[in-house]
Design a protein around this motif. Structure first.
Motif, short mmCIF file in Angstrom:
data_model
loop_
_atom_site.label_atom_id
_atom_site.label_comp_id
_atom_site.label_asym_id
_atom_site.label_seq_id
_atom_site.Cartn_x
_atom_site.Cartn_y
_atom_site.Cartn_z
N GLY A 1 0.76 -1.23 0.00
CA GLY A 1 0.00 0.00 0.00
C GLY A 1 0.80 1.28 0.00
O GLY A 1 0.21 2.37 0.00
N THR A 2 2.13 1.21 -0.02
CA THR A 2 2.93 2.44 -0.12
C THR A 2 3.08 2.91 -1.57
O THR A 2 3.70 3.93 -1.82
CB THR A 2 4.33 2.27 0.50
N CYS A 3 2.52 2.16 -2.50
CA CYS A 3 2.67 2.51 -3.92
C CYS A 3 1.75 3.63 -4.33
O CYS A 3 0.72 3.89 -3.69
CB CYS A 3 2.41 1.28 -4.80
N ASN A 4 2.12 4.32 -5.40
CA ASN A 4 1.20 5.21 -6.12
C ASN A 4 0.34 4.30 -6.99
O ASN A 4 0.86 3.66 -7.91
CB ASN A 4 2.00 6.19 -6.99
N PRO A 5 -0.96 4.18 -6.73
CA PRO A 5 -1.76 3.18 -7.44
C PRO A 5 -1.82 3.40 -8.96
O PRO A 5 -1.91 2.44 -9.72
CB PRO A 5 -3.16 3.32 -6.82
N TYR A 6 -1.74 4.66 -9.40
CA TYR A 6 -1.77 4.93 -10.84
C TYR A 6 -0.54 4.34 -11.52
O TYR A 6 -0.64 3.72 -12.58
CB TYR A 6 -1.84 6.43 -11.08
N TYR A 7 0.63 4.54 -10.92
CA TYR A 7 1.86 3.98 -11.48
C TYR A 7 1.88 2.46 -11.34
O TYR A 7 2.23 1.74 -12.28
CB TYR A 7 3.08 4.57 -10.77
N ALA A 8 1.53 1.96 -10.16
CA ALA A 8 1.62 0.52 -9.90
C ALA A 8 0.68 -0.27 -10.81
O ALA A 8 1.08 -1.25 -11.44
CB ALA A 8 1.30 0.23 -8.44
N TYR A 9 -0.59 0.14 -10.90
CA TYR A 9 -1.55 -0.59 -11.73
C TYR A 9 -1.15 -0.52 -13.20
O TYR A 9 -1.30 -1.50 -13.94
CB TYR A 9 -2.96 -0.04 -11.53
N SER A 10 -0.65 0.64 -13.62
CA SER A 10 -0.22 0.78 -15.02
C SER A 10 0.94 -0.14 -15.34
O SER A 10 0.97 -0.79 -16.39
CB SER A 10 0.16 2.24 -15.31
N ALA A 11 1.93 -0.19 -14.44
CA ALA A 11 3.10 -1.03 -14.66
C ALA A 11 2.71 -2.50 -14.72
O ALA A 11 3.19 -3.27 -15.57
CB ALA A 11 4.13 -0.79 -13.56
N VAL A 12 1.82 -2.91 -13.82
CA VAL A 12 1.35 -4.31 -13.82
C VAL A 12 0.65 -4.64 -15.14
O VAL A 12 0.91 -5.70 -15.74
CB VAL A 12 0.40 -4.54 -12.62
N LEU A 13 -0.22 -3.76 -15.61
CA LEU A 13 -0.92 -4.02 -16.87
C LEU A 13 0.05 -4.07 -18.04
O LEU A 13 -0.09 -4.93 -18.94
CB LEU A 13 -1.98 -2.95 -17.12
N MET A 14 1.06 -3.21 -18.05
CA MET A 14 2.03 -3.21 -19.15
C MET A 14 2.83 -4.51 -19.18
O MET A 14 3.16 -5.02 -20.26
CB MET A 14 2.96 -2.01 -19.03
N ALA A 15 3.13 -5.06 -18.02
CA ALA A 15 3.84 -6.36 -17.98
C ALA A 15 2.94 -7.47 -18.49
O ALA A 15 3.40 -8.39 -19.21
CB ALA A 15 4.30 -6.65 -16.55
#
Length: 475
Positions: free
Chosen positions: A366-380
């Motif tokens: 939960g320390t992540c920026n959700p916009y960056y984290a979710y985007s990175a996961v989807l790109m992978a």
């Protein structure tokens, strides 16, 4: 909440709204806000926006820091516990170049670009995410870190250490690692979670369920119903804001810190993932491993291949890596398996129907920026599907056995996650081309994130720790 200005204005007048509050997210995933009286809210504001200093958000340098945010009416929600009736709106950030245009590094814009890239590739039109939010609800926290004094004191009435307290002790203290799904009256935070749930539901954040988690001193979990990636990023920010607002009313404090206690359960943010196209689930195959389709397996391959490079966005704090140790239901082995909580990717054994078939990625927190984290996961995931990355051929499993009990020889054959922020930064330096596709991430975002987490790593690594005095003071 609103489709146009007329709807918003009508609601403001009918509900006697006095204040409009605007939220803007920075790179680290914190909200900042700017507030106006409702009488100043007009169509011109929605067209021209409000200027602000982008350098104070870490986006731009001081000499080129003028930016504008324009409120997104669809993001409007009701601010809980405001003494004055208040509406809250999230702002989209615009850069001032030859003409005003969306700022490419605006975290909110990033997740929109990632979703568009998925659609443009004709892979799917919907990416559903279901985060599980684990956190500690505490009575108080005090921190002091000076030249001659290092101290953190955390207080929780549920804590096992309070069992010997002779004042007002009702005997409801909980042993370490012994809180999972406990019933009332031991579940002393149930009323708090009930109230939070109602506020979240009122603000279009459907809740699947909530319960005590395993950590004794007040660890709880709220699991939201699955939603599309763009909406879920906003919902994550709203949920944190509403949680903390409710905690303040209960005279409590909340932390999403992955490892606030030594020798106690850490808090993660497992994310359930599945893709749909025109309403059809893309992750189900009756004959596939654990009833997963080849598309699902390829997306798993992408996530596992890029897992170390994702961590600067999914686990961006030094404390993140204090949670990722074997034996505490925190995965360290880069592999996948069914119903196996020791694997980085777990396929729930109970999700057997086509519409429910999915998997969860278990290392984010939960320390992540959700916009960056979710985007990175989807790109992978997209990279895995595009390049047909087979997780089994890559040596990622499936491993349907307890990965915490591996022998030293077995550990050598299974790749592990980075053990600190520096290793994660180096992984991203060496593996980020998949993030740049479709201009979703910029080189600037990646560089800034690497620089930021390296700085954090060295800062903490240089500080003396109280345990070092126990270990080495008299040598």
């Amino acid at each position: 909440m609103f489709k146009n200005y007329s709807e918003a204005k009508e609601y403001i007048l009918e509900n006697n709204i006095k204040i409009i509050d605007f939220k803007i997210v920075d790179m680290s995933g914190r909200w900042h806000h700017l507030t106006i009286p409702a009488t100043r809210f007009d169509e011109k504001l929605l067209k021209d926006g409000i200027g602000f200093d982008g350098s104070s958000y870490g986006f731009l340098t001081v000499e080129k820091s003028d930016m504008v945010f324009i409120p997104d009416l669809t993001s409007t929600f009701i601010a809980p516990f405001s003494e004055i009736p208040t509406l809250t709106m999230i702002g989209n950030i615009y850069a001032l170049k030859e003409k005003r245009e969306r700022f490419e590094d605006d975290p909110r814009y990033l997740v929109e670009k990632a979703k568009k890239f998925l659609v443009d590739k004709n892979i799917a039109d919907t990416a559903l995410l279901g985060p599980e939010f684990e956190f500690y609800l505490l009575d108080s926290i005090s921190v002091k870190n000076e030249v001659n004094h290092m101290e953190v004191s955390i207080e929780s009435s549920q804590g096992e250490w309070n069992a010997a307290n002779k004042e007002n002790n009702t005997g409801l203290n909980i042993r370490n690692y012994n809180s999972y799904h406990l019933d009332k009256p031991f579940d002393t935070n149930s009323d708090f979670r009930d109230m939070v749930t109602l506020h979240l539901e009122e603000n279009n954040i459907p809740i699947k369920y909530h319960h005590c988690e395993n950590g004794g001193p007040g660890q709880v979990e709220i699991e939201v119903c699955h939603g599309d990636i763009v909406e879920m990023a906003d919902r994550t920010m709203k949920l944190k804001y509403i949680l903390r607002s409710c905690a303040a009313k209960f005279n409590k404090t909340i932390t999403f810190l992955p490892k606030p206690f030594n020798g106690e359960c850490g808090s993660g943010m497992h994310i359930h993932l599945h893709l749909f196209d025109k309403g059809k689930p893309l992750f189900y195959d009756e004959n596939g491993y654990s009833k997963l389709s080849q598309t699902a397996l390829y997306s798993i391959g992408g996530l596992l291949k890029h897992a170390p490079a994702l961590m600067p966005f999914t686990n961006p704090s030094t404390n993140s890596f204090k949670r990722l140790i074997p034996g505490f239901e925190a995965p360290v082995s880069i592999c996948f398996a069914t119903a196996n909580r020791s694997a980085v990717i777990r396929i729930p054994n109970y999700a057997t129907e086509p519409m429910d078939k999915r998997y969860e990625i278990r290392f984010p927190d939960g320390t992540c920026n959700p916009y960056y984290a979710y985007s990175a996961v989807l790109m992978a995931m997209i990279d895995g599907i595009e390049n047909k990355i087979d997780p089994t051929k890559e040596g990622f499993g499936p491993f349907d056995f307890n990965l915490y009990n591996l022998s030293e020889e077995q550990k050598k054959s299974i790749k592990a996650l980075p053990t600190n922020l520096l290793e994660a930064a180096e992984a991203l330096e060496n593996d980020h081309e998949f993030l740049l596709k479709g201009n979703v991430f910029s080189k600037n975002i990646i560089k800034n994130q690497i620089d930021r987490i390296k700085k954090d790593h060295y800062k903490i690594n240089e500080m003396p720790h109280p345990e070092e005095f126990k270990m080495y003071y008299n040598l």
